[in-house]
Scaffold this motif. Structure first.
Motif, PDB file in Angstrom:
ATOM      1  N   ALA A 181      16.643 -45.810 -22.620  1.00 35.74           N
ATOM      2  CA  ALA A 181      15.279 -46.090 -22.341  1.00 35.74           C
ATOM      3  C   ALA A 181      15.223 -46.884 -20.981  1.00 35.74           C
ATOM      4  N   GLY A 182      14.375 -46.741 -19.999  1.00 37.02           N
ATOM      5  CA  GLY A 182      14.209 -47.469 -18.907  1.00 37.02           C
ATOM      6  C   GLY A 182      13.525 -48.751 -19.000  1.00 37.02           C
ATOM      7  N   GLN A 183      13.369 -49.610 -17.923  1.00 36.03           N
ATOM      8  CA  GLN A 183      12.866 -50.791 -18.028  1.00 36.03           C
ATOM      9  C   GLN A 183      11.512 -51.077 -18.541  1.00 36.03           C
ATOM     10  N   GLY A 184      10.937 -50.069 -18.275  1.00 38.34           N
ATOM     11  CA  GLY A 184       9.243 -49.863 -18.462  1.00 38.34           C
ATOM     12  C   GLY A 184       9.085 -49.310 -19.914  1.00 38.34           C
ATOM     13  N   HIS A 185      10.193 -49.526 -20.949  1.00 41.73           N
ATOM     14  CA  HIS A 185       9.858 -48.742 -22.147  1.00 41.73           C
ATOM     15  C   HIS A 185       8.807 -49.079 -23.042  1.00 41.73           C
ATOM     16  N   ARG A 186       8.479 -50.491 -22.810  1.00 40.28           N
ATOM     17  CA  ARG A 186       7.145 -51.352 -23.506  1.00 40.28           C
ATOM     18  C   ARG A 186       5.832 -50.595 -23.178  1.00 40.28           C
ATOM     19  N   MET A 187       6.014 -49.931 -22.098  1.00 35.08           N
ATOM     20  CA  MET A 187       4.691 -49.428 -21.633  1.00 35.08           C
ATOM     21  C   MET A 187       4.550 -47.874 -22.167  1.00 35.08           C
ATOM     22  N   ALA A 188       5.520 -47.319 -22.805  1.00 30.09           N
ATOM     23  CA  ALA A 188       5.393 -45.988 -23.479  1.00 30.09           C
ATOM     24  C   ALA A 188       4.180 -45.965 -24.369  1.00 30.09           C
ATOM     25  N   ARG A 189       3.498 -44.507 -24.220  1.00 33.13           N
ATOM     26  CA  ARG A 189       2.230 -44.134 -24.742  1.00 33.13           C
ATOM     27  C   ARG A 189       2.731 -42.784 -25.525  1.00 33.13           C
ATOM     28  N   GLU A 190       2.189 -42.897 -26.832  1.00 29.19           N
ATOM     29  CA  GLU A 190       2.472 -41.682 -27.658  1.00 29.19           C
ATOM     30  C   GLU A 190       1.427 -40.815 -27.621  1.00 29.19           C
ATOM     31  N   LEU A 191       1.401 -39.913 -26.636  1.00 33.02           N
ATOM     32  CA  LEU A 191       0.292 -39.026 -26.181  1.00 33.02           C
ATOM     33  C   LEU A 191       0.811 -37.630 -26.180  1.00 33.02           C
ATOM     34  N   PRO A 192       0.106 -36.779 -26.324  1.00 33.03           N
ATOM     35  CA  PRO A 192       0.615 -35.180 -26.007  1.00 33.03           C
ATOM     36  C   PRO A 192       1.112 -35.070 -24.589  1.00 33.03           C
ATOM     37  N   ALA A 193       2.137 -34.376 -24.297  1.00 27.98           N
ATOM     38  CA  ALA A 193       2.837 -34.396 -22.900  1.00 27.98           C
ATOM     39  C   ALA A 193       1.516 -34.027 -21.984  1.00 27.98           C
ATOM     40  N   GLY A 194       1.134 -33.091 -22.113  1.00 27.93           N
ATOM     41  CA  GLY A 194      -0.039 -32.608 -21.206  1.00 27.93           C
ATOM     42  C   GLY A 194      -0.960 -33.494 -20.835  1.00 27.93           C
ATOM     43  N   GLN A 195      -1.513 -34.210 -21.958  1.00 29.25           N
ATOM     44  CA  GLN A 195      -2.481 -35.130 -22.092  1.00 29.25           C
ATOM     45  C   GLN A 195      -2.019 -36.676 -20.944  1.00 29.25           C
ATOM     46  N   LEU A 196      -0.514 -36.714 -21.280  1.00 27.34           N
ATOM     47  CA  LEU A 196       0.034 -37.789 -20.392  1.00 27.34           C
ATOM     48  C   LEU A 196      -0.084 -37.501 -19.018  1.00 27.34           C
ATOM     49  N   VAL A 197       0.404 -36.178 -18.713  1.00 28.10           N
ATOM     50  CA  VAL A 197       0.200 -35.644 -17.257  1.00 28.10           C
ATOM     51  C   VAL A 197      -1.207 -35.966 -16.690  1.00 28.10           C
ATOM     52  N   GLU A 198      -2.222 -35.729 -17.371  1.00 28.86           N
ATOM     53  CA  GLU A 198      -3.375 -35.816 -17.037  1.00 28.86           C
ATOM     54  C   GLU A 198      -3.598 -37.274 -16.740  1.00 28.86           C
ATOM     55  N   VAL A 199      -3.448 -38.268 -17.698  1.00 29.48           N
ATOM     56  CA  VAL A 199      -3.707 -39.532 -17.570  1.00 29.48           C
ATOM     57  C   VAL A 199      -2.817 -40.208 -16.359  1.00 29.48           C
ATOM     58  N   LEU A 200      -1.696 -39.733 -16.180  1.00 28.83           N
ATOM     59  CA  LEU A 200      -0.955 -40.336 -14.912  1.00 28.83           C
ATOM     60  C   LEU A 200      -1.823 -39.737 -13.647  1.00 28.83           C
ATOM     61  N   ALA A 201      -1.905 -38.541 -13.597  1.00 28.82           N
ATOM     62  CA  ALA A 201      -2.652 -38.061 -12.193  1.00 28.82           C
ATOM     63  C   ALA A 201      -4.117 -38.772 -12.336  1.00 28.82           C
ATOM     64  N   ALA A 202      -4.737 -39.151 -13.203  1.00 34.12           N
ATOM     65  CA  ALA A 202      -5.849 -39.903 -12.996  1.00 34.12           C
ATOM     66  C   ALA A 202      -5.728 -41.300 -12.478  1.00 34.12           C
ATOM     67  N   GLU A 203      -4.651 -41.961 -12.988  1.00 30.49           N
ATOM     68  CA  GLU A 203      -4.435 -43.212 -12.817  1.00 30.49           C
ATOM     69  C   GLU A 203      -3.667 -43.356 -11.217  1.00 30.49           C
ATOM     70  N   LEU A 204      -3.026 -42.220 -10.904  1.00 34.69           N
ATOM     71  CA  LEU A 204      -2.393 -41.937  -9.424  1.00 34.69           C
ATOM     72  C   LEU A 204      -3.726 -42.079  -8.688  1.00 34.69           C
TER      73      LEU A 204
END
Length: 358
Positions: free
Chosen positions: A321-344
């Protein structure tokens, strides 16, 4: 960013190749379908096993994807030190009712056979970890239409990547989970890793290659930060480890946010090479004594790790695990990409001043 790479995926989001059964075809396909770059991890697989996963992935998506290879390792491990460590692990073997693995089970990870498959059946992207392939290998892949990336953890390593002729460099900060992709395993540098933002800046002043930034990235705002620092894309591993499509053991996924695991460390305990994972009993008890011996230690501890997982004992598993592990989100992978893109997008707007900074 090289258009040869950006043309492959709409979002500057790369799913890191995580060996050991995490980066399964379903995960890579979900990321690719959502507009990121999905990756298969060929490490610890046979050439045929890699080929079968590529075929499976192609059946799930028509979008570009990547395959990661481990470089063969030089023979410099101290056999006596490996024997001493095996003796220290005898209690673990007794506890889990298994035998230790054979430390001499192979050093090259089937590298040549895998390269042959990838040249006969080219994929869009191939990346390399634990060293730099020869210029001939990189040129052969280029002629086959494959874009090549190589991991570097220092500016000097990035320079070696450029000199070899790779198309881009994966700049891996010390925050990253799993194995550090150092080109030479020097125990004297175990405590001298460079943070990602500092490393990007140094690499930018050293080479002219496009940079893919890796290390502790869990949010779209962090992707915006590495892009602002000069990277062309961000590679995320731990963030995707927790997704539904990830092949990680359920105990591993749960441990990312379990309050019992409060921090990560770089350790040689499980593989003999520096790798960042959640601190557990095995790491505390054996990390201080593990020798610099990869892949010997990896082979030695493999049965222990498998038995611990089968017994539901996270204290005996390699919980990368990387240092940001506590920020992990249990999402479908496709949805995570969409969330990350929106945050970006939101962070980029704020950085440009259109949305204002507070």
């Amino acid at each position: 960013m090289s258009s040869a790479l950006t043309d492959l995926f709409p979002h500057p989001i790369v799913q890191a190749p995580m060996a050991g059964g995490v980066s399964v075809p379903q995960l890579a396909a979900a990321v690719a379908e959502a507009g990121g770059l999905g990756f298969l991890a060929a490490g610890y697989k046979t050439a045929d096993g890699m080929y079968q996963e590529i075929k499976q992935l192609r059946g799930l998506t028509g979008r570009p994807f990547g395959v990661n290879l481990f470089m063969p390792q030089p023979e410099y491990a101290d056999a006596a030190a490996v024997d001493v460590y095996a003796h220290q692990l005898a209690g673990e073997a007794a506890w889990y009712e298994t035998e230790l693995g054979d430390p001499d089970s192979g050093r090259d990870d089937g590298y040549d056979a895998k390269l042959a498959v990838l040249l006969d059946n080219p994929v869009p992207v191939v990346s390399f970890h634990f060293g730099v392939p020869t210029g001939d290998v990189l040129e052969s892949l280029r002629r086959a239409g494959t874009f090549t990336l190589v991991t570097a953890t220092t500016p000097d390593e990035a320079l070696a990547v450029q000199r070899a002729g790779a198309d881009a460099v994966i700049v891996q900060g010390v925050e990253a989970g799993g194995h550090q992709g150092t080109h030479r395993d020097n125990p004297e540098t175990d405590r001298s890793g460079i943070g990602l933002l500092s490393l990007i800046a140094q690499v930018r002043e050293t080479v002219n290659l496009p940079i893919v930034a890796a290390g502790g990235i869990m949010r779209g705002s962090q992707i915006a930060a590495v892009l602002a620092a000069g990277a062309s894309a961000a590679q995320l591993g731990t963030a995707f480890l927790a997704t539904q499509e990830s092949g990680a053991n359920a105990l591993h996924k749960q441990a990312l946010t379990n309050p019992l695991f409060v921090r990560t460390e770089l350790t040689r305990a499980f593989s003999g090479r520096p790798a960042r994972g959640l601190v557990n009993r095995f790491m505390r008890e054996h990390g201080p004594y593990a020798p610099a011996a990869y892949p010997e230690v990896h082979h030695l501890t493999s049965p222990l790790r498998k038995k611990a997982a089968a017994a539901g004992d996270a204290q005996g598993m390699a919980l990368w695990a990387g240092q940001g592990h506590r920020m992990a989100r249990e999402l479908p992978a496709g949805q995570l990409v969409e969330v990350l893109a929106a945050e970006l997008d939101a962070a980029s707007t704020a950085l440009s001043g259109k949305g204002g900074l507070r």
